[in-house]
Design an enzyme around this catalytic site. Structure first.
Site, PDB file in Angstrom:
ATOM      1  CE  LYS A  95      -4.033   1.899   2.499  1.00 13.87           C
ATOM      2  NZ  LYS A  95      -4.891   1.757   3.698  1.00 13.87           N
ATOM      3  CB  SER A 137      -8.194   3.749   2.599  1.00 15.17           C
ATOM      4  OG  SER A 137      -7.327   3.112   3.529  1.00 15.17           O
ATOM      5  CB  SER A 184      -8.331   0.864   5.445  1.00 12.84           C
ATOM      6  OG  SER A 184      -9.087   2.034   5.378  1.00 12.84           O
TER       7      SER A 184
END
Ligand code: GLN
Length: 494
Positions: A82, A157, A181
């Protein structure tokens, strides 16, 4: 080559690489080829680092060829990271314009751990800007699409990491979970994701969203793969002041035990407040079927009540913005990334113009809410009250865990919705975090495991398993037992 290496689980890839049946270079190249083929449409990656990944893969292959013991159980298996963890050899943007092209002078501890474990990093994945959102539509670089249906959101997210796994662009991925997330994207893409106990995965080099809630964690397509990655990234780090100085939990052993055993003697609590008629009917049906399966595995299932969970959303959406408003003050045009300056501006004007141009709508909304909640006249009424609710939620958990070993709920009240459907309605977006937030507020751990598809729309549903702080192994035992009983879920991805 006869087998498509991108279809193998990380644990299978690792054993084939370690026995020299295949090389890490082959495994890594297969995933880079897959990215080149499908990511134009899905946009799971913000940055692909093919060359570096192949260099790392080659090092693993040489070490194995020289007879060295593999650096870790996952050595040679590539990963998607990420874009919120710093990396010295590729940009870290947090999907924000304010950090466009920014390259960190140091690696996050988690990045270092991946490198030391011999895990080639394929690239950095898309996300909601600074990890604020539930759909990845708040990325300044355009949304990621859900591989199950490209007109739908992949969750957020960490939608990029989840979509990369679900579309076989990566066999492993890293996410962060401040309010859900890791777990909600896992749920809506039929992948697995764990939010480890707060403080057990280092936040050093993780760009802060809300420091008292943020936690990096592992994502995979199976519970065992997720456990293997969990053990690579967890561990005490003196460079993170909230790091917990405790041994890493034995999650791999627990996953193996769960996959082959039953759940006799395990007490499971269904959280009454996270089982509502307002959730999508297909989600509730899938969840109820999962609970039946846990019962069939021998678990003792009871209903438990956690009344304050109903206030988690309100508390979270005060605490998170408050911390965001403080943490994001560092983006001041002086030290990092973007700088808007026409040459005639004062320092204040440069800061204001840079932040106006560099931050997206949701980030600005939260900075404003947080600044208000922390302001002297309102601190007690908003931030102060939210902290009290946080304590009450932790007490609800403590009372529940006197009766049961784990708690369960749906991960998200809905299956993935259409892109664009909730972008103009932030409150509707926030509602998708209903079930995941209590865990973050308490600092505990939780996992999402696919529970099949919804009868309403054929889209993925996730089962959330929650456990107390420093009992992460319980998630893996129950998750692996459930996964084995459930059987495979047919992926729609060609
Ligand atoms: N969707 C939640 C939010 O918007 C959670 C985000 C996260 O876990 N980073 O805040």
């Amino acid at each position: 080559m006869s087998t498509d290496l991108t279809r193998l689980d990380a644990s299978d890839l690792a054993s084939k690489i370690h026995s020299r049946e295949i090389s890490s270079v082959e495994a890594t190249q297969a995933h880079l080829d897959r990215i080149a083929k499908v990511d134009g449409e899905l946009h799971a990656f913000l940055h692909v680092a093919g060359e570096q990944a192949l260099v790392a893969a080659k090092e693993v292959d040489s070490a194995i060829a020289a007879g060295d013991k593999p650096a870790s159980a996952l050595a040679g298996v590539p990963i998607a990271l990420k874009d919120v963890f710093t990396t010295t050899d590729m940009p870290t943007t947090c999907a924000s314009k304010i950090l466009e092209g920014w390259v960190s002078p140091y690696d996050a501890t988690l990045t270092t751990k991946l490198r030391e474990a011999g895990i080639p990093i394929l690239g950095k994945t898309n996300m909601d800007e600074f990890a604020m959102g539930s759909s990845t539509e708040n990325s300044a670089y355009g949304p990621t699409r859900n591989p199950w249906d490209t007109t739908r959101i992949p969750g957020g997210s960490g939608g990029g990491s989840a979509a990369a796994l679900a579309s076989y662009q990566a066999p492993l991925a890293i996410g962060t979970d401040t309010g859900g997330s890791i777990r909600q994207p896992a749920a809506v893409t039929a992948t697995v994701g764990t939010k480890p106990t707060y403080g057990t995965v280092s936040r050093f080099g993780l760009v802060a969203c809300a420091s008292s809630l943020d936690q990096g964690g592992p994502c995979g397509r199976t519970v065992l793969d997720t456990a293997l990655l969990h053990e690579v990234v967890a561990g005490y780090d003196p460079r993170d002041s909230t790091s917990v100085n405790e041994p890493v939990r034995p999650v791999v052993e627990a996953a193996r035990q769960g996959a082959t055993g039953d759940l006799k003697g395990v007490r499971v609590g269904v959280v009454k407040e996270l089982h509502s008629d307002s959730y999508q009917p297909g989600v509730i049906a899938s969840f109820d079927a999962a609970v039946e399966q846990l019962t069939a595995l021998g678990a003792e299932v009871v209903e438990v009540s956690c009344p304050n969970f109903l206030h988690a959303l309100a508390a979270y959406y005060l605490i998170l913005p408050s911390e965001v408003s403080s943490n994001l003050a560092r983006f001041d045009a002086m030290r990092y990334g973007l700088r808007v300056d026409d040459g005639n501006m004062s320092a204040e004007q440069v800061m204001a113009a840079t932040r106006a141009a560099g931050f997206g709508k949701e980030v600005k909304r939260r900075i404003m809410i947080g600044t208000y909640a922390l302001s002297s006249g309102y601190y007690d009424a908003y931030y102060g009250s939210a902290l009290k609710v946080r304590t009450l939620i932790a007490r609800d958990f403590d009372a529940a865990y006197e009766k049961v070993d784990v708690l369960v709920s749906p991960t998200s009240p809905f299956t993935p919705w259409k892109l664009g459907e909730k972008v103009d309605d932030p409150l509707a977006m926030y509602l998708s975090d209903l079930c995941t937030l209590p865990t973050n507020l308490a600092g505990h751990c939780a996992m999402s495991v696919p529970s099949g598809v919804s009868a309403d729309d054929g889209l993925p549903v996730g089962l959330q398993i929650m456990a107390p702080a420093l009992a992460d192994e319980r998630l893996y035992r129950v998750g692996a037992a459930y996964e084995a009983a459930r059987g495979p879920i047919a992926s729609p991805v060609a």
